[in-house]
Design an enzyme around this catalytic site. Structure first.
Site, mmCIF file in Angstrom:
data_model
loop_
_atom_site.group_PDB
_atom_site.id
_atom_site.type_symbol
_atom_site.label_atom_id
_atom_site.label_comp_id
_atom_site.label_asym_id
_atom_site.label_seq_id
_atom_site.Cartn_x
_atom_site.Cartn_y
_atom_site.Cartn_z
ATOM 1 N N ASP A 187 5.711 -3.149 -11.764
ATOM 2 C CA ASP A 187 5.342 -3.119 -10.352
ATOM 3 C C ASP A 187 4.423 -4.293 -10.025
ATOM 4 O O ASP A 187 4.461 -5.322 -10.684
ATOM 5 C CB ASP A 187 4.680 -1.770 -10.035
ATOM 6 C CG ASP A 187 5.025 -1.261 -8.649
ATOM 7 O OD1 ASP A 187 4.592 -1.900 -7.678
ATOM 8 O OD2 ASP A 187 5.709 -0.223 -8.535
ATOM 9 N N ASN A 319 14.847 2.653 0.722
ATOM 10 C CA ASN A 319 14.474 3.270 2.004
ATOM 11 C C ASN A 319 15.348 2.732 3.132
ATOM 12 O O ASN A 319 14.852 2.239 4.150
ATOM 13 C CB ASN A 319 12.998 2.981 2.311
ATOM 14 C CG ASN A 319 12.068 3.458 1.223
ATOM 15 O OD1 ASN A 319 12.409 4.336 0.442
ATOM 16 N ND2 ASN A 319 10.877 2.885 1.175
ATOM 17 N N SER A 386 9.812 4.958 -3.387
ATOM 18 C CA SER A 386 8.886 4.420 -4.392
ATOM 19 C C SER A 386 7.938 5.493 -4.906
ATOM 20 O O SER A 386 7.433 5.397 -6.025
ATOM 21 C CB SER A 386 8.057 3.280 -3.797
ATOM 22 O OG SER A 386 8.815 2.117 -3.620
#
Length: 657
Positions: A187, A319, A386
């Site tokens: 990340d 998303n 996420s």
């Protein structure tokens, strides 16, 4: 006239998903196959990949080449003013610099024609989906009480509705994790100084951008939020993650400009593979709440390598509010996690698709955020897949804490088959919302099978470089479920894993340079649980290739008028239809040449100015009908070397099939 080059090796096809993971213990089923369907095309490549609209790095590209031909790549890079930036020997890929006079896409087109190169692609850009922040919560003086039971104190835990929906508390009564199971967070970094993480074990910090150990999360706080969900210790602080006693491994893949590129993700996956191999007593589950639009073969190879070392990749669905393809979520074999609401329904923003594995809470999820980011608080509530993915990653870590010998594929199977909707499946939630208690309970039977696609496309000293076969497999709904190549040299097969039982259509495409045609074969293969189905394809490949010199020309124009730009033109008569080879070579002076081939009326048939065989010379190989042709030879860069001095050889071929 517009110049173009004849393709000597097959281009790879349009891709959605591809096979992965090392084989588990499986029986073998020979050829549950329908008779082969075969088509031949003489036109241009029938299945091109387009990267034009995919965000990518303009200065670097990725190249895969068989190690036998590494010298050819080095010679071509030197010729064109490029060089290797990074080599990943484990997967046979290189990252190279794009020359100043090329774009990334134009250079890729040329690299694909270098002998031994099986693929070249842009270094694609990925993104962290921007989370929706629902509420902001400030740190208080309170801390959770110490307790013996596996239910955290009240404080902020009562706002973490997700644990109730996935049955975390019942799972914690069985296990809260193991120090030998690592949760890797691939990340933006992790703020290890966050007050919630006091006493938390962090291990193996890695910055995949600069290969260092600075994993500070100073740009967005996204990685810190993910880490808190997946593996915060529920005994101290104000919130609880899923895998309390599992160490966190922060792997930073975002550079100082906020960009994430394929090379960073490759570095991350290979780092995990190396770590797992060097530490056989530990297991790793990796969370990657990151997505991109382009299919990267290099990234997929890195994921497969990590999987072979026992690492399972858990990733967010995206998303996008609808069914849309993204990576790594659509790679076959990963755990793709959609977002669910407190009512166990799909969150409206969650991406859907047949590749969805399961769902996890992703609506109004409270967790830690990096205090290194200006404007961030200490705890914030965000929406997004996420946030869903680290719930599943944490559960996977709990499962490995109970069953440390599970393979990556067995672990994926266990998470899916114990989900709250299994064995039913739908595109919105996959097998349903994950169930932590069920996942750490009884092991479920394997539902997946494997497909081993074998061919006879093998390059030998008698045939030279034959290129690769391109494999696509389609499920019963016609969706592309797997993609791969036969490789190079003796690697004439590809093994696909994580395929659900059913009948698949298998297609292999092979380009025969001597015939100037694509041969496309397809057949059906039936996949069953815990078994490997073998689908064998036999192509009419050359078994021997014998070249006969038809014409030889010594080209020496040193006596010509100084200052002019020179070229050489010769007519050639083809009396027998077949494959012909036009190639320049050195006559003592190191020149860089280009060749153009014209038909009898002046139409340009082919052009080549690229390295072939490790030299600065050019080559055209193509099938020609009877007729008269003109070969035009010139210097590739007449300003650098105006005098043309070289050899030109024209060969015909006797090809045995």
């Amino acid at each position: 006239m517009k110049r173009y080059s004849i393709l000597l090796a097959i281009l790879l096809g349009i891709t959605l998903l591809s096979g992965c993971f090392s084989p588990s213990s499986q029986s073998e089923i020979k050829d549950k196959i329908n008779p082969v369907t075969m088509i031949r095309y003489s036109s241009s490549d029938p299945t091109p990949v387009k990267y034009d609209n995919v965000p990518h790095n303009m200065t670097r590209v990725l190249v895969r080449i068989d190690h036998t031909y590494r010298g050819h790549l080095d010679a071509y890079l030197t010729k064109t003013g490029s060089y290797v930036l990074k080599e990943w020997s484990e997967i046979g890929w290189f990252m190279v610099q794009v020359p100043a006079n090329e774009t990334a896409l134009s250079y890729i087109a040329k690299l694909r024609k270098v002998t031994g190169v099986s693929w070249a692609e842009p270094e694609m850009e990925y993104e962290i989906p921007e989370p929706i922040k629902n509420s902001d919560l400030y740190l208080t003086d309170k801390s959770k009480q110490s307790y013996v039971s596996a239910v955290p104190g009240v404080d902020l835990y009562d706002q973490q509705w997700g644990h109730q929906n996935i049955n975390s508390e019942a799972a914690w009564d069985i296990t809260t994790g193991s120090p030998n199971v690592i949760v890797a967070v691939i990340d933006t970094g992790v703020d290890k100084t966050h007050q919630e993480f006091v006493g938390k074990t962090f291990i193996g910090d890695y910055n995949a951008v600069d290969f260092g150990t600075d994993v500070s999360d100073a740009l967005s706080g996204h990685g810190t939020h993910v880490a808190g969900i997946a593996a915060d210790d529920g005994r101290t602080g104000l919130i609880a993650g899923v895998a309390w006693d599992c160490p966190i491994m922060p792997i930073k893949v975002m550079n100082a400009s906020g960009s994430i590129y394929t090379s960073y993700l490759i570095e991350a996956m290979l780092y995990l593979a190396d770590y797992a191999d060097a530490n056989p007593g530990v297991r790793i589950v990796a969370n990657m709440s990151i997505g991109g639009r382009g299919y990267s073969y290099a990234f997929k190879d890195a994921i497969d390598t990590a999987a072979e070392a026992g690492v399972l990749l858990v990733t967010s669905a995206g998303n996008d509010y609808k069914r849309i393809i993204g990576y790594p979520s659509c790679y076959n074999g990963v755990v793709d996690v959609a977002a669910s609401t407190p009512y166990n329904q799909k969150a409206d923003f969650s991406t859907i698709g047949p590749w969805t594995s399961l769902a996890a809470p992703g609506d109004t999820i409270l967790s830690t955020v990096s205090t290194l980011v200006p404007g961030n608080l200490v705890y914030e509530s965000w929406n997004g897949t996420s946030m869903a993915s680290p719930f599943a990653c944490g559960v996977a870590a709990l499962v490995l804490s109970e069953y440390p010998t599970l393979t990556a594929l067995q672990l994926k199977n266990q998470l899916e088959q114990t989900a709250q909707g299994a064995p039913s499946f739908n595109e919105e939630l996959g097998y349903g919302v994950i169930d932590a208690a069920a996942a750490v309970g009884q092991l479920e039977p394997m539902i997946y099978g494997s497909l081993d696609v074998t061919t006879n496309i093998i390059s030998t000293p008698d045939t030279g470089w034959l290129g690769v076969g391109v494999i696509s497999i389609y499920d019963g709904n016609g969706l592309l479920a797997g993609f791969g190549t036969t490789g190079a040299g003796a690697a004439a097969n590809y093994l696909f894993h994580a395929l659900k039982p059913g009948t698949y259509r298998v297609q292999v495409v092979y380009y025969d340079a001597f015939e100037g045609e694509y041969e496309i074969q397809s057949k059906n293969a039936t996949i069953t649980r815990e078994a490997t189905t073998v689908a064998d394809f036999q192509f009419g490949i050359p078994t021997s290739v014998v070249a006969t010199l038809e014409q030889h020309y010594d080209i020496d124009q040193t006596a010509e008028v100084e200052g002019e730009q020179y070229y050489y033109e010769v007519d050639f008569e083809v009396t027998v239809e077949g494959a012909y080879d036009f190639i320049t070579s050195s006559s003592g002076t190191a020149l860089d040449t280009a060749i153009t081939l014209y038909d009898a009326v002046g139409n340009e048939l082919a052009y080549n100015d690229d390295h072939e065989g490790g030299h600065n010379f050019s080559r055209i190989l193509m099938k020609l009908p009877v007729g008269t042709y003109t070969v035009y030879v010139e210097n590739w860069d007449p300003k650098k070397q105006p005098i043309l001095i070289c050899n030109l050889d024209i060969h015909s071929f006797a090809v045995t099939y």
